[in-house]
Design a protein around this motif. Structure first.
Motif, mmCIF file in Angstrom:
data_model
loop_
_atom_site.group_PDB
_atom_site.id
_atom_site.type_symbol
_atom_site.label_atom_id
_atom_site.label_comp_id
_atom_site.label_asym_id
_atom_site.label_seq_id
_atom_site.Cartn_x
_atom_site.Cartn_y
_atom_site.Cartn_z
ATOM 1 N N UNK A 55 -26.395 32.028 -24.484
ATOM 2 C CA UNK A 55 -25.826 32.366 -25.788
ATOM 3 C C UNK A 55 -26.863 32.101 -26.870
ATOM 4 N N UNK A 56 -27.112 33.117 -27.705
ATOM 5 C CA UNK A 56 -28.195 32.958 -28.668
ATOM 6 C C UNK A 56 -27.808 31.988 -29.778
ATOM 7 N N UNK A 57 -28.795 31.262 -30.320
ATOM 8 C CA UNK A 57 -28.497 30.159 -31.230
ATOM 9 C C UNK A 57 -28.342 30.606 -32.678
ATOM 10 N N UNK A 58 -27.663 29.770 -33.449
ATOM 11 C CA UNK A 58 -27.661 29.924 -34.901
ATOM 12 C C UNK A 58 -28.913 29.246 -35.445
ATOM 13 N N UNK A 59 -29.686 29.900 -36.306
ATOM 14 C CA UNK A 59 -30.933 29.299 -36.805
ATOM 15 C C UNK A 59 -30.672 28.274 -37.902
ATOM 16 N N UNK A 60 -30.292 27.093 -37.480
ATOM 17 C CA UNK A 60 -29.894 26.047 -38.422
ATOM 18 C C UNK A 60 -31.076 25.274 -38.982
ATOM 19 N N UNK A 61 -32.243 25.393 -38.358
ATOM 20 C CA UNK A 61 -33.414 24.696 -38.878
ATOM 21 C C UNK A 61 -34.327 24.168 -37.803
#
Length: 843
Positions: free
Chosen positions: A41-47
């Motif tokens: 599952x592709x990630x959310x670019x949180x930092x």
């Protein structure tokens, strides 16, 4: 080979550069090899990536590398689920643009992931916030609109009055907005919906074919879809010609009804509230709080007596009070329920609060008391009592009898209902896919012509005022109607970000510029062979992705109905928590252990260690993997992620664990360095160990049982270390290098090069080398270790071919040097032989 220690940082950089230079992991659509699609599952670019990312992607990476070595053309891509509220929050809090914040984070996280050496096809990287992705999503939305699978209607939503936006159910915490903390209101807005309910039967039936999914996930989806068989029937309202329609899955309990309750926005409640100030105040109170079924269930049950009575359809002498109730939702069933307190806990709580009758109509024993005592409803099986013509029946027969009566007398009919509701996709936010609709006063809602796609978000927006910046933009929404040419207004709602993740796996497979995907190429890759991600996505994301795939199949765009053939839900990475004296959370790098006590590094004050919990930013118990990679190398981190816990269970992070992984990497390097140091005889036990490990590790990786594979590799390494120099030992080291290559790829490449194993077929890379093949003959255990006892005590062992005759086994045992010494001149009274297991000499 060198005797020096393995230098992971140099090896990591060298081989990562080589893989990129050679385009080693770029998938070839035209390959004749069998195809394998591995996706996390592709990630959310949180930092920054966290250690949970590392575990998730390491699992997929090992499988992808193994599939390559076993002759598959592998697609293993990466992208970014890049739209969503966190970027808008950053814009409000830090005064930055969501786009810049998101793209900076993507650049950081991409670089971090590359340092771990994942076998990813970066040429297919995508971000859902880029117009070359969401423009195609807009085209798909229009295709579904044209097919009648998209519609617009007024619907109740969770409304945050401070942030001035709709909140998803998951963003309502204890009745308050997750960001603002303001009490959430129920409000009606015109929303765009996708007709997921048209696929309810398909989505439910399709679960039966997903035998490579966890049972718990299939059950969760089954419950969410919520197919219910029951009776829809009507109560007449006393003193009027009106009726109240209800649905019940338990028509057998109809004689136990003591009230009827309607939702606050039911037409009957609205009519009463229009003329009754108290009713209007209660309806307004009901609109406070979330709209989720879970939240409604947990809140205090409140009701307003309308003064109206519902006439029982089977006994006109029974009149039931009609309440407006805060626990009834208009979007579920008909917005009205029949309350049967003795046999439903929610109804019982309500009845006790308002002093209503509680009548027993189902009994598990011989009790026939009409009045139900106690505060726990009976919801089990039994026989019917206190119910006239139904008495003595079991619940199934009674339900059928009531349904038959309702049908014949025309006051009800058998009905199938679903918990599943159509998917509301409108969000009053900026950072999302613009819904490609233009509103015209003359023509109504009109789809944006496809040659005008993508509808791109404007860059010149501000977030100083709460609410959707698109509504306040001076020009972006002002357009001409595509049909009549008159002045019109662009839709300012954006799509739910779950839409973005409902088809990204198709775009990974095929990325033409002029359309969302090429169906022929999609056919080659889909369904995804192995999908890996957290169980928290078991319902919404996975259900929406299944719906979207089936919807596209129905309109003829693809011929795949299920997107994910295999699903694996990995456990979390956990860590101890720490609190300072003032109750604030402290991160692991802010504390140290001093004997049995913990103290704060900065000032030496006492620290209280807490439970081991899932890593979270709020509790500061997260671990940044990059400093650990810089210290120990990528391979040690990867090895630890795979080693200690079954992958479906939580993995407690520990410094000792990563230290142990580092030591094993160095041990492997020393072992590999000993190859080619001697001849010697063939070592059959070692050869058997190698080939059994080859077979076992391959099976374990295929089953995602990585910890079992690791255990087998430890055993093989131990066996090699104990073995004498021989050609067999060199072969075992060669096999070990191949077997560990998916898990510690940098060390394996370094060893492969220094061992001189490279050839033209594998381009000099172990990543392109073949997985070793187990010799079937060496998998057969053709020898037996036989214990030799004298008078019941173990005195020796011997290894013989399996299946030897008893007299041959006896002769071999009696000839053993130790046994001759024990027996001496004595003549055995008896020799007991258990073939392939035991010889016992009785003197």
């Amino acid at each position: 080979m060198t005797d020096q220690r393995f230098n992971p940082l140099a090896a990591d950089a060298r081989w990562q550069a080589r893989w990129e230079q050679d385009a080693t992991f770029v998938a070839d659509d035209a390959s004749a090899k069998p195809k394998s699609y591995i996706l996390e599952m592709f990630p959310y670019p949180s930092g920054r990536i966290h250690i949970g990312h590392v575990r998730n992607y390491t699992m997929g990476d090992v499988l992808a590398r193994y599939k390559r070595m076993t002759g598959h053309e592998v697609l293993h891509p990466m992208g970014w689920d890049a739209f969503g509220m966190p970027a808008e929050n950053a814009a409000m809090e830090k005064g930055v643009h969501p786009g810049g914040w998101t793209r900076d984070n993507i650049a950081t996280m991409r670089a971090q992931l590359k340092k771990l050496g994942f076998a990813i096809d970066w040429t297919r990287e995508l971000a859902t916030c880029e117009s070359d992705y969401y423009g195609h999503e807009q085209a798909l939305f229009l295709d579904l609109l044209e097919a009648g699978l998209v519609y617009r209607k007024e619907s109740a939503v969770n409304w945050d009055p401070v942030d001035m936006t709709v909140l998803a159910n998951e963003q309502v915490i204890d009745g308050k907005g997750w960001r603002s903390g303001a009490p959430v209101e129920k409000r009606k807005l015109s929303q765009w919906f996708l007709k997921i309910t048209d696929f309810a039967d398909e989505l439910l039936d399709g679960l039966g074919d997903l035998d490579k999914w966890p049972d718990k996930v299939r059950l969760m989806q089954e419950n969410w879809i919520g197919k219910s068989e029951g009776l829809t029937f009507r109560f007449a309202v006393a003193g009027s010609s009106g009726t109240v329609e209800v649905f019940s899955t338990r028509p057998d309990t109809i004689f136990g009804a003591s009230f009827v309750a309607v939702a606050a926005d039911h037409p009957l409640a609205q009519r009463i509230a229009a003329d009754n100030a108290d009713a209007a105040a209660f309806v307004a109170r009901c609109k406070q709080g979330g709209t989720t079924a879970a939240e409604v269930e947990t809140q205090e049950k409140l009701g307003f007596d309308t003064g109206l009575k519902a006439i029982h359809p089977l006994d006109a002498n029974i009149a039931l009070p009609i309440y407006i109730a805060n626990f009834v939702l208009m979007d579920y069933g008909s917005g009205a329920v029949m309350g049967v307190p003795a046999h439903d806990q929610r109804d019982l709580d309500f009845a006790r609060k308002y002093g209503l009758d509680v009548r027993q109509v189902v009994t598990p024993d011989d009790s026939a008391d009409a009045v139900f005592e106690g505060d726990t409803a009976f919801t089990g099986e039994g026989r019917i009592v206190n119910s006239g013509f139904l008495d003595g029946m079991d619940v199934t027969a009674a339900g059928a009898a009531v349904t038959a009566r309702a049908t014949s007398e025309n006051w009800g009919e058998a009905t199938t209902t679903w918990r599943l509701r159509d998917w509301g996709v409108s969000r009053q936010r900026y950072w999302g896919t613009p819904i490609p609709i233009i509103h015209c006063a003359t023509c109504g809602p009109v789809g944006v012509p496809k040659d005008q796609l993508p509808v791109v978000l404007p860059e010149d927006v501000d977030f100083k005022t709460p609410g959707n910046p698109l509504d306040r933009h001076p020009s972006w929404s002002q357009v001409d109607c595509p049909k009549c040419g008159g002045a019109a207004r662009r839709e300012t709602d954006t799509l739910d970000t779950f839409v973005d993740s409902s088809w990204y796996f198709l775009r990974f497979a095929s990325q033409p510029k002029d359309r969302p995907f090429d169906p022929e190429i999609v056919r080659q890759w889909l369904p995804v062979d192995q999908y890996i991600g957290g169980v928290e996505h078991a319902i919404l994301h996975l259900l929406y992705a299944r719906f979207w795939t089936r919807a596209l199949a129905r309109i003829g765009m693809i011929d795949v109905k299920e997107p994910f053939a295999g699903l694996f839900t990995q456990g979390m990475v956990t860590h101890e928590t720490y609190k300072a004296g003032d109750g604030s959370w402290l991160s692991p790098n802010e504390v140290k252990r001093d004997g049995a006590d913990w103290t704060r590094i900065i000032d030496g004050t006492p620290v209280t260690p807490g439970r081991v919990e899932k890593m979270s930013k709020s509790k500061k118990n997260t671990i940044d993997p990059l400093p650990i990679v810089d210290q120990y190398g990528a391979d040690a981190v990867r090895w630890f992620m795979l080693s200690d816990s079954p992958p479906e269970r939580d993995l407690p992070w520990s410094e000792a664990g990563i230290e142990g992984a580092w030591r094993f990497v160095q041990r492997l390097w020393r072992l590999i360095g000993s190859v080619g140091k001697g001849g010697g005889e063939t070592d059959k036990p070692l050869a058997q160990k190698l080939h059994r490990t080859i077979a076992g590790v391959g099976d374990d990786i295929s089953a995602l049982a990585f910890n079992k594979a690791v255990a087998k590799l430890y055993e093989l390494a131990n066996a090699i270390e104990k073995a004498k120099p021989s050609a067999t030992r060199d072969d075992a080291i060669d096999g070990l290098v191949r077997l560990v290559a998916p898990m510690v790829p940098h060390l394996a490449e370094e060893a492969w090069a220094q061992m001189g194993r490279a050839n033209n077929e594998d381009r000099g890379l172990i990543a392109d080398a073949a997985w070793p093949v187990a010799d079937p003959a060496l998998l057969v255990d053709d020898e037996a270790t036989i214990a030799i006892q004298v008078m019941g005590k173990l005195r020796d062992t011997m290894t013989l071919p399996k299946g030897m005759a008893k007299d041959e086994i006896e002769a071999a045992a009696m000839a053993r040097e130790k046994i001759v010494a024990y027996v001496g001149d004595s003549v055995p009274k008896k020799v007991i032989v258990v073939p392939d297991r035991l010889v016992n000499i009785v003197l």
